[in-house]
Design an enzyme around this catalytic site. Structure first.
Site, PDB file in Angstrom:
ATOM      1  N   TYR A  54      14.716   2.167 -16.107  1.00 42.10           N
ATOM      2  CA  TYR A  54      13.494   2.937 -15.777  1.00 42.10           C
ATOM      3  C   TYR A  54      13.617   4.336 -16.326  1.00 42.10           C
ATOM      4  CZ  TYR A  54      12.679  -0.710 -12.183  1.00 42.10           C
ATOM      5  OH  TYR A  54      12.489  -1.888 -11.519  1.00 42.10           O
ATOM      6  N   LEU A 215       2.104  -3.940  -4.540  1.00 39.30           N
ATOM      7  CA  LEU A 215       0.705  -3.481  -4.550  1.00 39.30           C
ATOM      8  C   LEU A 215      -0.008  -3.939  -5.824  1.00 39.30           C
ATOM      9  CD1 LEU A 215       1.198   0.152  -3.155  1.00 39.30           C
ATOM     10  CD2 LEU A 215       0.220  -1.844  -1.978  1.00 39.30           C
ATOM     11  N   ALA A 216       0.569  -4.916  -6.499  1.00 35.35           N
ATOM     12  CA  ALA A 216      -0.006  -5.388  -7.767  1.00 35.35           C
ATOM     13  C   ALA A 216      -0.305  -4.191  -8.678  1.00 35.35           C
ATOM     14  CB  ALA A 216      -1.256  -6.243  -7.516  1.00 35.35           C
ATOM     15  N   GLY A 218      -0.954  -1.260  -8.064  1.00 37.62           N
ATOM     16  CA  GLY A 218      -2.041  -0.374  -7.612  1.00 37.62           C
ATOM     17  C   GLY A 218      -3.344  -1.116  -7.376  1.00 37.62           C
ATOM     18  N   LEU A 220      -4.045  -3.553  -5.421  1.00 38.41           N
ATOM     19  CA  LEU A 220      -4.294  -3.854  -4.000  1.00 38.41           C
ATOM     20  C   LEU A 220      -4.553  -2.595  -3.162  1.00 38.41           C
ATOM     21  CD1 LEU A 220      -1.696  -6.757  -3.578  1.00 38.41           C
ATOM     22  CD2 LEU A 220      -4.200  -6.962  -3.638  1.00 38.41           C
ATOM     23  N   GLY A 222      -7.165  -0.991  -3.846  1.00 39.75           N
ATOM     24  CA  GLY A 222      -8.626  -0.981  -3.877  1.00 39.75           C
ATOM     25  C   GLY A 222      -9.205   0.041  -4.838  1.00 39.75           C
ATOM     26  N   LYS A 223      -8.333   0.694  -5.623  1.00 37.45           N
ATOM     27  CA  LYS A 223      -8.894   1.751  -6.489  1.00 37.45           C
ATOM     28  C   LYS A 223      -9.564   1.208  -7.759  1.00 37.45           C
ATOM     29  CE  LYS A 223      -4.617   3.245  -8.778  1.00 37.45           C
ATOM     30  NZ  LYS A 223      -3.794   4.444  -8.959  1.00 37.45           N
TER      31      LYS A 223
HETATM   32  N1  LIG Z   1      12.744  -6.319 -10.681  1.00 35.99           N
HETATM   33  C1  LIG Z   1      11.774  -6.066 -11.522  1.00 35.99           C
HETATM   34  O1  LIG Z   1      11.683  -6.662 -12.607  1.00 35.99           O
HETATM   35  C2  LIG Z   1      10.758  -5.039 -11.145  1.00 35.99           C
HETATM   36  C3  LIG Z   1       9.550  -4.966 -11.865  1.00 35.99           C
HETATM   37  C4  LIG Z   1       8.632  -3.999 -11.468  1.00 35.99           C
HETATM   38  C5  LIG Z   1       8.906  -3.159 -10.408  1.00 35.99           C
HETATM   39  N2  LIG Z   1      10.096  -3.240  -9.745  1.00 35.99           N
HETATM   40  C6  LIG Z   1      10.414  -2.345  -8.596  1.00 35.99           C
HETATM   41  O2  LIG Z   1       9.392  -2.461  -7.630  1.00 35.99           O
HETATM   42  C7  LIG Z   1       8.829  -1.184  -7.373  1.00 35.99           C
HETATM   43  C8  LIG Z   1       7.367  -1.367  -7.022  1.00 35.99           C
HETATM   44  O3  LIG Z   1       6.646  -1.806  -8.161  1.00 35.99           O
HETATM   45  P1  LIG Z   1       5.673  -0.845  -8.952  1.00 35.99           P
HETATM   46  O4  LIG Z   1       5.967   0.551  -8.566  1.00 35.99           O
HETATM   47  O5  LIG Z   1       5.780  -1.153 -10.398  1.00 35.99           O
HETATM   48  O6  LIG Z   1       4.232  -1.341  -8.481  1.00 35.99           O
HETATM   49  P2  LIG Z   1       3.459  -1.292  -7.102  1.00 35.99           P
HETATM   50  O7  LIG Z   1       4.289  -0.787  -6.010  1.00 35.99           O
HETATM   51  O8  LIG Z   1       2.784  -2.602  -6.998  1.00 35.99           O
HETATM   52  O9  LIG Z   1       2.326  -0.209  -7.444  1.00 35.99           O
HETATM   53  C9  LIG Z   1       2.598   1.148  -7.269  1.00 35.99           C
HETATM   54  C10 LIG Z   1       1.593   2.008  -8.004  1.00 35.99           C
HETATM   55  O10 LIG Z   1       0.295   1.832  -7.439  1.00 35.99           O
HETATM   56  C11 LIG Z   1      -0.377   3.080  -7.434  1.00 35.99           C
HETATM   57  N3  LIG Z   1      -0.577   3.438  -6.025  1.00 35.99           N
HETATM   58  C12 LIG Z   1       0.327   3.339  -4.990  1.00 35.99           C
HETATM   59  N4  LIG Z   1      -0.220   3.750  -3.838  1.00 35.99           N
HETATM   60  C13 LIG Z   1      -1.486   4.109  -4.119  1.00 35.99           C
HETATM   61  C14 LIG Z   1      -2.542   4.597  -3.338  1.00 35.99           C
HETATM   62  N5  LIG Z   1      -2.406   4.800  -2.024  1.00 35.99           N
HETATM   63  N6  LIG Z   1      -3.730   4.853  -3.951  1.00 35.99           N
HETATM   64  C15 LIG Z   1      -3.890   4.632  -5.266  1.00 35.99           C
HETATM   65  N7  LIG Z   1      -2.908   4.160  -6.067  1.00 35.99           N
HETATM   66  C16 LIG Z   1      -1.722   3.902  -5.511  1.00 35.99           C
HETATM   67  C17 LIG Z   1       0.533   4.081  -8.131  1.00 35.99           C
HETATM   68  O11 LIG Z   1       0.306   4.040  -9.539  1.00 35.99           O
HETATM   69  P3  LIG Z   1      -0.767   4.961 -10.314  1.00 35.99           P
HETATM   70  O12 LIG Z   1      -1.204   6.039  -9.395  1.00 35.99           O
HETATM   71  O13 LIG Z   1      -0.049   5.426 -11.509  1.00 35.99           O
HETATM   72  O14 LIG Z   1      -1.886   4.013 -10.654  1.00 35.99           O
HETATM   73  C18 LIG Z   1       1.909   3.475  -7.853  1.00 35.99           C
HETATM   74  O15 LIG Z   1       2.886   3.917  -8.733  1.00 35.99           O
HETATM   75  C19 LIG Z   1       9.108  -0.372  -8.643  1.00 35.99           C
HETATM   76  O16 LIG Z   1       9.008   1.014  -8.462  1.00 35.99           O
HETATM   77  C20 LIG Z   1      10.484  -0.862  -8.973  1.00 35.99           C
HETATM   78  O17 LIG Z   1      11.444  -0.202  -8.162  1.00 35.99           O
HETATM   79  C21 LIG Z   1      11.012  -4.181 -10.089  1.00 35.99           C
END
Ligand SMILES: NC(=O)c1ccc[n+]([C@@H]2O[C@H](COP(=O)([O-])OP(=O)(O)OC[C@H]3O[C@@H](n4cnc5c(N)ncnc54)[C@H](OP(=O)(O)O)[C@@H]3O)[C@@H](O)[C@H]2O)c1
Length: 322
Positions: A54, A215-216, A218, A220, A222-223
């Site tokens: 990352y 949160l898929a 972001g 999920l 709803g934005k």
């Molecule tokens: N093992 C793997 O292969 C793998 C793959 C992916 C992720 N991960 C891990 O899983 C964690 C979670 O996944 P992720 O961060 O990619 O996706 P996620 O948690 O599904 O989505 C998070 C993103 O959604 C948006 N968001 C979150 N809360 C919000 C709110 N209240 N209102 C509006 N937007 C909001 C933000 O992005 P924006 O504001 O930029 O839109 C945020 O960075 C990662 O940080 C990582 O540690 C692991």
């Protein structure tokens, strides 16, 4: 305060929502990232997830940015004992794959960036078909025996390969993995659910599920709305391209149910999505990331938001149609 959970067959006690670290040093700068980690820990969370890779996908980045930001936070706050730190190996440019030499070098580099002498969980990030699995499993055991990680874990492994890993560990008297990190959320359930899938293999071998993209990306929250979605709309976020698969009526129908339940609890849809996932069979701690302190609010709400059986069932029904 949220009730802690035991991660698989480990002695790690983790909060029911983990904090995703891929934003740190990417969409969240260092100071904001530190404030997010402070607020997460103060709000009752204790699991921080990162990877050496990352955020290598961002322009000008090499990987290691997230670990370095977590490392500077650990050094400033001196809170190493308050957190369970998980990192991963296999995707950092120059440190790809799961060969023995690469793993030995990668863990030392991760520990240096994190500024700690051990992590709590060390994940094989992606399966490496070019390295014999026996070599990889033995290398992870070396890392564990050297005290550089407390436990070994797997991410993105197919059920068959999880079986193989566990068989090799058992045959050699190595410690088995304690967690499996799959892609899992209300609009992406097929990798985990159903006979012979990751959920079943995790249950068989006592691995705790730590879902990512909870949160898929972001969606999920709803934005992303059907009335504003156009080819250009997803670009509103740096990760907008990651949600394109979800811009379908069946997925927006899930968000409608999330909104309705969220309104009833006076929380955000994101909190409801995480609370649903937190209670799925085998799930220990869904991971979600926040780019800002405001985004962290629903993640903290999800630590102890209790959905009724009817609310969970309504979400499951809507998501069955995705
Ligand atoms: N093992 C793997 O292969 C793998 C793959 C992916 C992720 N991960 C891990 O899983 C964690 C979670 O996944 P992720 O961060 O990619 O996706 P996620 O948690 O599904 O989505 C998070 C993103 O959604 C948006 N968001 C979150 N809360 C919000 C709110 N209240 N209102 C509006 N937007 C909001 C933000 O992005 P924006 O504001 O930029 O839109 C945020 O960075 C990662 O940080 C990582 O540690 C692991």
């Amino acid at each position: 305060m949220a009730a802690m959970r035991t991660l698989g067959r480990s002695e790690l006690s983790v909060s029911p929502i983990g904090l995703g670290g891929n934003v740190f040093g990417w969409t969240a700068d260092e100071a904001t990232s530190h404030r997010i980690m402070d607020a997460y820990i103060d709000g009752g969370g204790n699991l921080i997830d990162t990877a050496d890779g990352y955020s290598h996908w961002a322009e000008g980045h090499t990987g290691g940015e997230s670990e370095s930001v977590i490392g500077s936070w650990l050094r400033h706050r001196k809170r190493r004992d308050d957190v369970v730190i998980a990192t991963k190996v296999s995707t950092k440019p120059g440190r790809e794959g799961l060969g023995v030499d690469n793993i030995h070098a990668a863990i030392d580099e991760s520990l240096a960036r994190l500024g700690t002498d051990h992590v709590d969980l060390y994940y094989a990030h992606f399966d490496d078909p070019d390295t014999p699995l026996e070599e990889t499993v033995a290398a992870f055991e070396d890392v564990r025996r050297a005290g550089k990680t407390r436990y070994v874990a797997l991410s993105n492994y197919t059920p068959d390969r999880v079986e193989e890993w566990c068989a090799i560990a058992a045959a050699n008297d190595f410690a088995p993995p304690v967690a499996l990190q799959p892609h899992y959320n209300l609009v992406h359930r097929q990798d985990v659910e159903g006979p012979g899938n990751r959920g079943e293999v995790a249950a068989t071998h006592g691995l705790g599920l730590v879902p990512y993209f909870s949160l898929a990306s972001g969606f999920l929250t709803g934005k992303y709305r059907p009335d504003t979605v156009s080819a250009a709309a997803p670009a509103a976020s740096a990760r907008g391209g990651w949600v394109e698969d979800y811009l379908r009526p069946e997925c927006f129908a899930v968000v409608d149910v999330l909104r309705e339940i969220a309104d009833a609890h006076a929380v955000a849809p994101a909190a409801v999505a995480l609370a649903w996932l937190r209670e799925r069979p085998g799930v220990v701690a869904p991971l979600a990331s926040a780019r800002t302190l405001d985004q962290l609010g629903p993640i903290l709400d999800a630590l102890d938001l209790a959905l009724s059986a009817e609310e969970s069932a309504a979400l499951t029904r809507a998501s069955d149609l995705v």
